[in-house]
Write a protein that holds these residues in place. Structure first.
Motif: not given
Length: 397
Positions: A247-253, A316-317, A352-356
């Motif tokens: 629940g507190h995984w960072p996703l967007d600063p 992103a998650l 796509r933004e967070n995947r090689d």
């Protein structure tokens, strides 16, 4: 659940309904048919690496004891004699899955393959453990007015051990409540309890979109954000399961703050209350979840902007889950699953933004997020306990 009250009464020994193969091989055959049947004998022998004679002996024994039956319609593969599949009689056993939240109790009666036969819900009378136990017992007895119940499963948000003891359940304000033991003592039939996300994931594993996959993950969106993982055919779980750590995984600063002051974490970006709050603030009026989705579909600028940001965060998650656990697929459910559908382009962008780019595409499937699906998960916990031979008396009409 059912509309008519009934008095519980004891079941005679001759009425006991059991699932009890005589050895591990017989149990393996019975489970394979339960999870993947109907299956022909040759296919069963191939799947379990059994000699045909061994499979014939075991299947005959299971048929004689009533665990398996020859399916009514033979199927022919190529030339030669038709193959008569083996199957379970799904409606020979019934289970009650109960989902507890802070305000509601919901229940579903299912058959042996967790197909829902009946579903009802009602307000929770009280969060007091004794009162909740009594309400579960009443729901169970009403269910038994229509179907003999072989086992009861209870799902709730919190930390629940393998014996059904709830060490922590914030929504219910519980600490150290042996809910499974309390209910079983009243009903006299096997009762099991589990974290609701674990139960939901097991339901997908045994009878849902995860069937046949040794490695997959689940993400659920609702009041909170949940993550479950099956690896090498087994649910990953430990003492921290149910705490809700994702629940507190960072996703967007640059995202909004959660209640703990984390900026742009999963709770702040993906939960239904957080998104409702942000859209309501932007529009200057109270907006509920279904209207949030409708506004985004209609192109309302504020709702679209907020859901697109949440969609990218969800992507992103999903990418993080795929990067860390290498699942065959990621299943997204929960009452907030509409986010993934309405903001699907933003979700794909976030992945796509967070995947090689050299990595394989992430297979994502949306599954039902209604309350019935949570109850079905609880019923699967009961089914698993029942077929793993913690069986006993059925609660009869």
């Amino acid at each position: 659940m059912m509309a008519v009250e009934t008095n519980y009464f004891a079941v005679e020994e001759s009425e006991t309904r059991v699932w009890q193969p005589t050895d591990e091989l017989a149990q393996a055959v019975a489970l394979e048919v339960l999870l993947h049947g109907p299956l022909g004998r040759s296919e069963l022998a191939r799947r379990l690496d059994l000699a045909p004679a061994t499979l014939t002996r075991i299947s005959t024994e299971l048929i004689n004891t009533g665990l398996l039956v020859d399916a009514p319609h033979a199927t022919r593969r190529g030339a030669g004699r038709p193959s008569i599949p083996l199957d379970v009689v799904a409606d020979a056993h019934h289970f009650l899955g109960v989902k507890l939240s802070g305000e509601q109790i919901a229940g579903a009666i299912t058959d042996l393959r967790a197909d829902v036969i009946d579903y009802r819900e009602e307000p929770l009378d009280s969060r007091d453990p004794t009162a909740v136990t009594s309400q579960i017992v009443r729901v169970s007895r009403r269910a038994a007015a229509a179907y003999p119940i072989d086992a009861v499963g209870i799902g709730l948000g919190g930390v629940v051990d393998s014996d059904g003891n709830v060490s922590s359940a914030p929504f219910l304000q519980w600490t150290d409540v042996p809910i499974a033991t309390l209910v079983e003592a009243e009903l006299g039939i096997p009762t099991f309890a589990a974290n609701d996300l674990a139960a939901f994931t097991e339901a997908q594993h045994w009878f849902g979109a995860g069937t046949g996959h040794a490695n997959f993950a689940t993400l659920t969106l609702g009041v909170g954000v949940g993550f479950g993982c099956v690896a090498n055919g087994k649910l990953l779980a430990n003492a921290d399961s149910g705490v809700g750590l994702v629940g507190h995984w960072p996703l967007d600063p640059l995202g909004p703050l959660c209640k703990r002051g984390h900026r742009g974490c999963a709770e702040a970006m993906l939960t239904v209350p957080a998104i409702e709050r942000d859209v309501s603030t932007a529009l200057g009026r109270d907006v509920q979840w279904e209207e949030v989705l409708d506004l985004a579909v209609a192109g309302e600028p504020a709702a679209t902007r907020i859901l697109d940001a949440s969609g990218r965060a969800l992507g992103a998650l999903i990418a993080a889950v795929a990067n860390l656990t290498a699942p065959d697929l990621v299943l997204v459910g929960g009452e907030g699953v509409g986010l993934a559908a309405v903001a699907s382009d933003a979700v794909a962008h976030g992945v796509r933004e967070n995947r090689d780019p050299r990595a394989a595409p992430v297979r994502v499937e949306l599954v039902s997020g209604d309350n019935e699906s949570w109850c079905r998960g609880a019923a699967v916990i009961a089914i698993q306990g029942f077929v793993r031979n913690r069986s006993g008396r059925a609660l009869q009409p």
